[in-house]
Design an enzyme around this catalytic site. Structure first.
Site, PDB file in Angstrom:
ATOM      1  N   ARG A 158       0.842  -1.185   0.000  1.00 53.13           N
ATOM      2  CA  ARG A 158       0.000   0.000   0.000  1.00 53.13           C
ATOM      3  C   ARG A 158       0.885   1.246   0.000  1.00 53.13           C
ATOM      4  NH1 ARG A 158      -2.416  -3.670   3.500  1.00 53.13           N
ATOM      5  NH2 ARG A 158      -4.556  -4.231   2.947  1.00 53.13           N
ATOM      6  N   LYS A 182      -1.313  -3.662   8.371  1.00 52.08           N
ATOM      7  CA  LYS A 182      -2.404  -3.385   9.296  1.00 52.08           C
ATOM      8  C   LYS A 182      -2.252  -4.232  10.554  1.00 52.08           C
ATOM      9  CE  LYS A 182      -5.847  -1.957   5.861  1.00 52.08           C
ATOM     10  NZ  LYS A 182      -7.186  -2.216   5.290  1.00 52.08           N
ATOM     11  N   HIS A 256      -2.727   3.177  -5.512  1.00 43.88           N
ATOM     12  CA  HIS A 256      -3.374   1.906  -5.157  1.00 43.88           C
ATOM     13  C   HIS A 256      -3.657   1.059  -6.396  1.00 43.88           C
ATOM     14  CE1 HIS A 256      -4.950  -0.362  -1.793  1.00 43.88           C
ATOM     15  NE2 HIS A 256      -5.996  -0.703  -2.514  1.00 43.88           N
ATOM     16  N   ARG A 259      -1.027  -1.414  -6.877  1.00 37.96           N
ATOM     17  CA  ARG A 259      -1.204  -2.594  -6.015  1.00 37.96           C
ATOM     18  C   ARG A 259      -2.155  -3.591  -6.680  1.00 37.96           C
ATOM     19  NH1 ARG A 259      -1.214  -4.531  -0.591  1.00 37.96           N
ATOM     20  NH2 ARG A 259      -3.249  -5.195   0.199  1.00 37.96           N
ATOM     21  N   HIS A 282      -3.073  -9.618   3.238  1.00 34.66           N
ATOM     22  CA  HIS A 282      -4.489  -9.733   3.567  1.00 34.66           C
ATOM     23  C   HIS A 282      -4.681 -10.652   4.762  1.00 34.66           C
ATOM     24  CE1 HIS A 282      -5.834  -8.608  -0.794  1.00 34.66           C
ATOM     25  NE2 HIS A 282      -5.626  -7.543  -0.033  1.00 34.66           N
ATOM     26  N   TYR A 291      -9.385 -10.961  -6.904  1.00 32.76           N
ATOM     27  CA  TYR A 291      -8.540 -10.991  -8.103  1.00 32.76           C
ATOM     28  C   TYR A 291      -8.880 -12.170  -9.011  1.00 32.76           C
ATOM     29  CZ  TYR A 291      -6.263  -7.260  -5.699  1.00 32.76           C
ATOM     30  OH  TYR A 291      -6.040  -6.061  -5.064  1.00 32.76           O
TER      31      TYR A 291
END
Length: 317
Positions: A158, A182, A256, A259, A282, A291
């Site tokens: 990111r 994250k 983004h 990405r 993720h 995807y």
């Protein structure tokens, strides 16, 4: 109806005073509530008269107006919250939303560049760096742009993660970057040779401009190594490069998007979904599965546009 408005205002007051909802949340809820109240008024319904069939009619009315799925879902949530409040405060006798099944929101596929478009974007960034007529300051800035683009596309990280990389994140000879994601989780992401070379060129030109002064961030202000490049500046640079590269939708290109391009192109090339999940950071595989939908959508369009029978049918019309 005036009584509907009064009851709705009571709920908004409770949200603000008892639950501490922000002014932005109250403003959004007010818009969604007004939409519901107008519909009730148009159908001569009081809040205590609303049944499940009326809520379903309201949802259908929203759908006919071509609202986004997220908007419809939020407006249903607001209507449900209002009715639950009225029950809790003994201002209503029933909750018409209690048996309403959750709305299935259609997943909006992200905008993705093709491999050729991505290559054109990257090459445009590199071409500007190589211009000998440009001064050192501008060349360093262009090199930073090229290095940032290459890093985003090589790693799938990111933009916030890239801009928070410390200056020593990519020492000479490195093949991996340690990325903080994250939830403060860390993961290693690989870099290919072109990204490594682009980062080295940016660091060399930045050092030459600053006279070798140390920097705090990997992607920083050319004039001030202790000041990280901002998201706004990164967005501006990629849109400028998209225009210069002649891309069809430059206004939709963002950091983004690189990405998404990384993930889509890797999956198209045969990368396992679990590996891709790890590379993207993720938490769950369901996020990565978008995807597979992207690739299915691209295949559909390829068959539609390129299949010889489709071309023959078009010519026969």
């Amino acid at each position: 109806m005036r009584s509907n408005q009064r009851l709705a205002e009571l709920w908004l007051d409770a949200l603000a005073t008892e639950l501490g909802a922000s002014a932005g949340t109250i403003a959004t809820y007010t818009d969604d509530l007004n939409c519901y109240l107008v519909w009730l008024d148009e159908n001569s319904l009081g809040l205590d008269e609303v049944g499940l069939e009326h809520i379903r009619d309201y949802v259908a009315a929203l759908d006919r107006r071509d609202y986004a799925g997220s908007t419809i879902a939020r407006r249903i949530t607001v209507a449900r919250g209002l009715h639950k409040f009225l029950i809790a405060e003994e201002l209503g006798s029933r909750d018409p939303t209690s048996n309403l099944t959750a709305m299935r929101r259609s997943r909006k596929l992200p905008f993705v560049l093709s491999i050729a478009e991505t290559e054109a974007l990257l090459e445009t960034a590199h071409r500007i760096v190589a211009d000998p007529s440009v001064g050192l300051y501008r060349r360093a800035g262009y090199a930073r742009t090229a290095a940032l683009f290459e890093t985003l596309y090589a790693s799938g990280m990111r933009i916030s993660q890239a801009l928070s990389l410390p200056s020593d994140a990519a020492p000479p000879g490195t093949r991996m970057l340690l990325v903080r994601g994250k939830g403060d989780k860390q993961r290693l992401v690989p870099l290919h040779e072109r990204a490594i070379a682009a980062i080295a060129q940016w660091q060399r030109l930045a050092g030459a401009y600053s006279g070798g002064k140390p920097s705090q961030w990997l992607f920083h202000s050319v004039r001030n190594g202790s000041k990280a490049l901002t998201r706004q500046a990164a967005l501006l640079k990629i849109k400028e490069a998209a225009v210069a590269a002649g891309l069809a939708n430059p206004d939709r290109v963002s950091p983004h998007v690189l990405r998404h391009a990384f993930a889509t192109h890797m999956h198209s090339g045969g990368t396992d979904l679990r590996v891709l999940q790890e590379l993207l950071g993720h938490a769950g595989i369901e996020t990565t599965q978008i995807y597979t939908h992207l690739n299915a959508s691209r295949l559909h369009h390829m068959v539609r546009d390129l299949h010889p029978l489709n071309a023959q049918e078009s010519s026969d019309r």
